[in-house]
Enzyme design. Structure first.
Site, PDB file in Angstrom:
ATOM      1  N   PRO A 245       0.984 -26.325  20.774  1.00 21.55           N
ATOM      2  CA  PRO A 245      -0.445 -26.643  20.340  1.00 21.55           C
ATOM      3  C   PRO A 245      -0.251 -28.551  20.416  1.00 21.55           C
ATOM      4  CG  PRO A 245       0.636 -24.918  19.599  1.00 21.55           C
ATOM      5  CD  PRO A 245       1.945 -25.445  20.367  1.00 21.55           C
ATOM      6  N   LEU A 246      -1.356 -29.142  20.793  1.00 23.64           N
ATOM      7  CA  LEU A 246      -1.447 -30.659  20.211  1.00 23.64           C
ATOM      8  C   LEU A 246      -2.646 -30.586  19.826  1.00 23.64           C
ATOM      9  CD1 LEU A 246       0.062 -31.290  23.765  1.00 23.64           C
ATOM     10  CD2 LEU A 246       1.322 -32.083  21.613  1.00 23.64           C
ATOM     11  N   GLN A 300      -3.463 -20.810  16.529  1.00 20.19           N
ATOM     12  CA  GLN A 300      -2.651 -21.267  15.601  1.00 20.19           C
ATOM     13  C   GLN A 300      -3.949 -21.591  14.832  1.00 20.19           C
ATOM     14  OE1 GLN A 300      -0.966 -25.170  15.309  1.00 20.19           O
ATOM     15  NE2 GLN A 300       1.310 -24.572  16.170  1.00 20.19           N
ATOM     16  N   CYS A 332       4.102 -28.557  11.187  1.00 20.47           N
ATOM     17  CA  CYS A 332       3.043 -29.791  11.076  1.00 20.47           C
ATOM     18  C   CYS A 332       3.442 -30.990  10.438  1.00 20.47           C
ATOM     19  CB  CYS A 332       1.603 -29.541  10.563  1.00 20.47           C
ATOM     20  SG  CYS A 332       0.571 -31.615  11.038  1.00 20.47           S
ATOM     21  N   LYS A 372       5.783 -21.155  14.482  1.00 22.62           N
ATOM     22  CA  LYS A 372       6.506 -22.048  14.565  1.00 22.62           C
ATOM     23  C   LYS A 372       6.585 -23.281  13.677  1.00 22.62           C
ATOM     24  CE  LYS A 372       5.316 -25.973  17.703  1.00 22.62           C
ATOM     25  NZ  LYS A 372       5.844 -27.352  17.058  1.00 22.62           N
ATOM     26  N   HIS A 403      10.838 -26.163  16.079  1.00 28.84           N
ATOM     27  CA  HIS A 403      11.686 -27.926  16.750  1.00 28.84           C
ATOM     28  C   HIS A 403      12.669 -28.517  16.518  1.00 28.84           C
ATOM     29  CE1 HIS A 403       8.767 -31.538  16.742  1.00 28.84           C
ATOM     30  NE2 HIS A 403      10.104 -31.403  17.082  1.00 28.84           N
ATOM     31  N   GLY A 452      11.189 -29.681  21.656  1.00 24.22           N
ATOM     32  CA  GLY A 452      11.856 -30.579  21.672  1.00 24.22           C
ATOM     33  C   GLY A 452      12.240 -31.725  22.992  1.00 24.22           C
ATOM     34  N   ASP A 453      12.081 -32.724  23.194  1.00 22.73           N
ATOM     35  CA  ASP A 453      12.475 -33.165  24.031  1.00 22.73           C
ATOM     36  C   ASP A 453      12.627 -32.883  25.225  1.00 22.73           C
ATOM     37  OD1 ASP A 453      12.405 -35.669  21.907  1.00 22.73           O
ATOM     38  OD2 ASP A 453      15.035 -35.674  21.401  1.00 22.73           O
ATOM     39  N   ALA A 475       6.166 -30.567  25.023  1.00 26.03           N
ATOM     40  CA  ALA A 475       4.621 -32.096  23.909  1.00 26.03           C
ATOM     41  C   ALA A 475       4.063 -32.527  24.570  1.00 26.03           C
ATOM     42  CB  ALA A 475       4.555 -31.052  22.575  1.00 26.03           C
TER      43      ALA A 475
END
Length: 607
Positions: A245-246, A300, A332, A372, A403, A452-453, A475
């Site tokens: 989700p962005l 979300q 977040c 999340k 994350h 992550g990454d 992401a």
């Protein structure tokens, strides 16, 4: 005469001189592509993933104004045309009824006057007309000449029929009746009202239990829930290619683009529960999806109250048709949400988080609930493992995404995949116990997703092959390199040419005009969101100009030039070049276009 020792010393010097020294954190670009004496300082050229997560919901910190950093109070409004045409006259051959009447309407009813004042058309064929066979913008379309002749708008009936039979289009649009009922507080929450009463009693019970010391009293205080949770749709994320989700950049056209590039699962931008319940138009625009996203589309939400979560879950279940999962945002990091007790703040209040999940689970019908989270809120104090144990024991969640960073850490360090592995082992053990237990073996397993990454196919496979990890949520990697899932499928690096990358942007442009419209306002909005997209895509360094692989997502390059002018343009950090790229698809910028990026080093206002 040179001795043998001197010869070896000379050889060593030669080898040493040829050996390239790499600074940690700097991308290893081939020397011939590095620009000497760069005009743009390296400090101003890079942003982090907070931009994707926070979007435009971030709060302004108190204190002195800084010349650098984020533009947190960005004005997102785009100006309209100076002379506006009444929407009842978009198609003059089939006029509608103006609810104000020609005498009181603030928009003109004179088509000739409007067309004379209208900005010159953009060259080419209207992308919307080409796709669906007609243009909803009518006379307001910026490509009007391509579908307007002899005072009439054209319609390509064969294309209209083909589009209709394909089943394409946007879904999850809330009805006008439901919206009015929410606004007037007359919407019937038949399920969540009962759920909320029970959860309210549990809050009081928890307060009483905290005062007691004897376990027997605690057990006696337990009250069975007076409702039955509906059977959920199965959610299997094993090996799925997932886009995180962005906020802002994770809009519908971007997600639709990612589906064409191999994504299996996409999520809406983060929606706040209270504005959803107030029927705010901007908030209800977020659960909308393209039909191609389903199955595999998740909504979300963020909230701090169990009653708001339960009601939002019920209304989403009732008013949408294409939702595969309902995700609770507990990760977040932005200050505004954190101060309100939402996002990652819920990790500091496990009891509240569990109540929210219970409320969502009981009110979401057959839509499975997922969550999340982060490793924790503070550095060197991971709390996710114990939290996951409680979530598994007290809730039937379909998936947990972790994350590998804390809220405090943000993006100063690499994601902690060792800790993700530890938490994954907890979920695996829980799933194994469920399989052995005859009473619970019929319930769906809990998916565990790492985040992550992940920037390359190697990162993706390394993560998915980690014990206990079912899949990976991508992401920044999917923003900087939208074709990442094509690389995952091919299991190799794809050195996309500048032309191929431009075609990806062209597809985004077409999707954006279908979504926001091809009139002046829609073009301005589409241009702005492409600029937001370019603020990430320009960070991609073509693998063909790198000295060595694999590339790392947190590496910062020296200023570089591409293998041709277009590649250099696509990698430019200059906002003026981003505007230039948008003009290839949306025409020249007008005097009313403004773009204020997240970082103060880049800003644009035409004129």
């Amino acid at each position: 005469m040179t001795t043998e020792t001197e010869k070896r010393a000379l050889e060593d010097d030669t080898v040493e001189s040829k050996r390239i020294k790499y600074d940690k954190g700097i991308a290893p670009i081939k020397p011939e592509f590095i620009v000497e004496n760069p005009s743009v300082p390296a400090d101003d050229r890079y942003v982090n993933d907070d931009d994707a997560e926070a979007g435009d919901r971030n709060g302004e910190e108190k204190g002195k104004k800084k010349k650098r950093g984020q533009n947190k109070k960005r004005d997102m409004r785009q100006q309209h045309e100076e002379v506006r045409l009444c929407s009842s006259l978009l198609d003059p051959s089939n006029p509608g009824t103006c609810r104000f009447g020609p005498e009181h309407c603030r928009s003109t009813h004179d088509v000739t006057t409007y067309l004379a004042a209208k900005a010159p058309d953009i060259d080419g064929v209207c992308p919307v007309f080409k796709s669906i066979g007609y243009c909803p913008a009518g006379l307001k379309c910026r490509w009007l000449n391509s579908h307007y002749e002899d005072g009439k708008l054209k319609r390509d009936q064969s294309q209209i029929d083909a589009y209709a039979s394909s089943g394409q289009g946007e879904v999850n649009k809330i009805s006008t009746e439901a919206k009015l009922a929410l606004q007037k507080k007359k919407y019937l929450f038949e399920v969540s009202d009962n759920v909320i009463k029970y959860l309210d009693s549990q809050v009081q019970s928890d307060e009483n239990i905290a005062k007691r010391e004897e376990a027997k009293e605690n057990n006696a205080s337990y009250v069975e829930a007076p409702f039955k949770i509906a059977e959920k749709k199965k959610l299997d994320l094993r090996g799925a290619k997932i886009v995180s989700p962005l906020t802002t950049v994770g809009n519908l056209p971007y997600r639709r683009l990612m589906k064409t590039l191999g994504a299996d699962v996409t999520y809406s931008e983060m929606a706040l529960s209270l504005p959803l319940l107030q029927a705010t138009n901007s908030e209800w625009a977020l659960p909308k999806a393209h039909s191609s996203e389903y199955p595999g589309f998740g909504v979300q939400i963020a909230t701090s109250k169990h009653w708001a979560a339960a009601k939002a879950a019920e209304v989403i279940y009732k008013e949408t048709t294409h939702v595969s999962e309902l995700n609770l945002n507990c990760g977040c990091p932005i200050d505004l949400l954190y101060r309100q007790g939402q996002g990652s703040a819920l990790m500091e209040q496990p009891a509240r988080l569990l109540r929210i999940l219970k409320g969502m689970n009981a009110s979401s019908g057959d839509i499975p609930v997922t969550v999340k989270i982060r490793t924790g809120t503070k550095d060197n104090k991971n709390t996710a493992k114990s939290l996951v144990e409680r979530v598994l024991a007290e809730n039937d969640v379909a998936a947990i995404t972790l994350h590998g960073r804390s809220r405090q850490q943000r993006y100063t360090k690499d994601a902690d995949w060792e800790y993700i592995k530890e938490v994954g082992a907890v979920v695996t053990e829980w799933n194994n116990k469920k399989e052995e237990d005859k009473e619970s073996s019929e319930t769906n397993r809990t998916n565990f997703v790492g985040n992550g990454d992940v920037f390359t196919h190697e990162d993706w496979y390394n993560a998915v092959n980690t014990e206990g990890v079912d899949s990976v949520m991508v992401a920044r990697g999917a923003l900087i390199k939208p074709w990442i899932f094509e690389e995952v499928e091919a299991q190799q690096y794809l050195d996309k040419s500048a032309t191929e990358r431009l075609d990806i942007l062209r597809k985004f442009a077409d999707f954006s005009l279908e979504h926001w419209g091809s009139d002046e306002y829609g073009v301005g909005l589409s241009r702005r969101f492409m600029c937001e997209f370019l603020s990430f895509t320009h960070r991609y360094i073509p693998v063909g100009i790198l000295e060595r692989l694999p590339p790392k997502i947190n590496q910062r390059p020296p200023q570089w030039r591409g293998r041709n002018e277009l590649e250099t343009l696509l990698g430019s950090t200059d906002y003026k070049d981003w505007i230039k790229i948008t003009e290839m698809f949306y025409g020249k910028t007008g005097d009313n276009f403004t773009f204020i990026p997240k970082h103060k080093s880049n800003a644009y206002e035409s004129g």
